[in-house]
Scaffold this motif. Structure first.
Motif: not given
Length: 521
Positions: A69-83, A368-379
């Protein structure tokens, strides 16, 4: 020569309050605390008042995909200003068009962290949209649930998956059963220059977050030879980071290609070792239907899975397996109770009450990866959309398991999520089920003490006789608010007593890496 690190607070992680003012290191190993810095053959390093913690251990990520991914692409979505941004297909189109315009025509483009649940349209783009946006280039989009994605016509044709996904969208078993084809195509597409760039980016990014050890879940039984996983293992032996490979094979012939490079017998993770799917793709195996009436199913027959795990366990392997729905967790716990050794449950996100009680007694390592649940609950609100209230409430009881002495191991599942460990710690401290949130100390233990215990190595704690791998930061991670973890980075990184020097990008550095003395992974 001894090195004495001074003018810092060394948080050993032996307890929440155990700390020292200096630490002495010799030959990459901690040999004492609070000793005199005077004497012959002693050098002193001033850490300028920093807080020092053991180097972090990411217990579950997919290194090959993260490098690619670092060499051939990128993250397409990010959290910006709460969304989540972009939040619609028009925004996704702009991102893909912009990246494709900067890329070599016809080159493979990979986009991760696509958040379909946050899109206004609620879906992945189809092959025809990707064809238009990327001007016919092969495109692979990885959805954040890790069990669905989309590819353009060029990639679909190259993989011969037109009959499986006529619209280019793969989900659940159709996605998981064909990941080997994606990996093989990736191996044939990545160039030495791209590989060099991806490796430098991955190692430097981990170091910037204070990560000194990664557990890399690599390989797939779907490909005939899986040369890319063999190459990944070869390169990982020469990384400045400590890499611990978990080969995702049940195929003994493939396993034997990697096993001689390893320092311990480990097997499993995702891919072939997935017992079910994910909530986002509605393929996690629950004992009751999803809110829309769909059902997930177990990928393995009980007897077949038991024979496989027992075979590895009897030969001294640690077995790691992906289980999310309560039916899958029940299946895995039942087998672990009958085989020798101590093993891993990866994800373990919606266990039954019975499984929780049995896990508290068995004490497997739970990744565990609770960061996913944190994102899911808010966004994302995906759990609310697909699960009942009782299912949501059954999310992994972090505090209860930690109190029972079950070692929770922090991880990111990168590149499904970024390698940011502090997002995961925030997710633990502000957990979806609030009364199961962890303290700052217990959250940090998941990335230090517990990871070292899982690997059975002298790391994850600042202790005499343990490796001198640590990072510094301006803040005391045991006292700051969860919100202050956002954007957190290490000030400096030290591996085996030596300061980490960022890997330079380019073929010259890659060639030097190839000549580095190999170490066991």
């Amino acid at each position: 020569m001894k090195t004495v690190f001074v003018n810092a607070t060394f948080h050993t992680m032996e307890s929440e309050t155990d700390a020292h003012r200096s630490m002495t290191v010799e030959d990459g190993v901690i040999v004492g605390f609070d000793e005199s810095a005077d004497g012959p053959n002693v050098q002193t390093i001033d850490l300028a008042g920093a807080h020092v913690f053991p180097a972090l251990i990411d217990s579950h990520l997919h290194m090959l995909e993260a490098i690619a991914l670092a060499s051939m692409g990128e993250q397409i979505c990010n959290i910006v200003n709460g969304r989540v941004e972009p939040h619609d297909l028009a925004g996704v189109e702009r991102e893909i068009r912009s990246y494709a315009a900067k890329s070599k025509p016809g080159s493979l483009l990979i986009f991760s962290n696509y958040v379909s649940a946050a899109m206004d349209e609620g879906r992945l783009p189809n092959r025809y949209e990707l064809d238009e946006w990327a001007d016919g280039a092969p495109v692979w989009i990885i959805n954040i649930d890790g069990h669905s994605g989309a590819c353009s016509s060029a990639l679909l044709n190259a993989l011969e998956l037109g009959d499986v996904a006529p619209d280019g969208i793969l989900s659940g078993p159709a996605h998981d059963a064909n990941l080997g084809k994606f990996t093989d195509h990736l191996a044939s597409s990545i160039t030495p220059v791209a590989l060099a760039h991806g490796i430098a980016h991955f190692c430097n990014q981990c170091a910037a977050y204070g990560i000194g050890t990664v557990c890399a879940l690599e390989g797939t039984d779907d490909s005939e030879r899986d040369r890319m996983a063999e190459l990944t293992a070869f390169l990982a032996q020469r990384f400045p980071l400590d890499v611990r490979i978990f080969p995702q094979y049940m195929d003994e012939e493939k396993l034997e290609k990697v096993l001689p490079r390893m320092d311990a017998k480990r097997v499993g993770g995702c891919m072939k070792w997935e017992l079910d799917g994910s909530v986002g793709s509605r393929t996690a195996a629950f004992s009751e239907p999803y809110a829309d009436g769909s059902t997930g199913s177990l990928y393995f027959d009980d007897n077949e899975l038991a024979r496989t795990i027992e075979g590895f366990a009897n030969r001294g392997f640690m077995v790691s397996a992906h289980a999310i729905g309560d039916a899958a967790i029940d299946q895995l716990v039942g087998i672990f109770e009958r085989v020798p050794g101590r093993h891993r449950i990866d994800h373990c996100e919606f266990p039954s009450e019975d499984a929780v009680e049995r896990v508290c007694k068995l004490k497997p390592f739970v990744t565990v990866q609770p960061g996913y649940a944190w994102i899911d609950k808010r966004y994302l609100h995906g759990y609310e959309r697909y699960l009942s209230e009782s299912q949501i409430a059954s999310q992994i009881p972090l505090a209860r398991l930690a109190e029972a002495g079950v070692p929770l191991c922090g991880s990111t599942d990168a590149p499904v999520q970024s390698v940011d460990p502090f997002l995961q710690m925030r997710g633990m401290r502000e957990f979806y089920v609030e009364d199961q949130s962890l303290s700052a100390y217990e959250a940090l233990k998941t990335y230090t003490v517990n990871g070292g215990e899982m690997l059975g190595e002298k790391k994850g704690v600042l202790r005499e006789g343990y490796e001198a791998s640590f990072f510094t930061c301006a803040e005391n991670l045991l006292e700051i608010e969860p919100s202050d973890l956002e954007g957190m980075r290490a000030q400096s990184m030290w591996l085996h007593g030596k300061r980490y020097k960022p890997l330079p990008d380019g073929l010259g550095a890659f060639v030097r890496l190839l000549t580095t003395k190999p170490k066991k992974i």
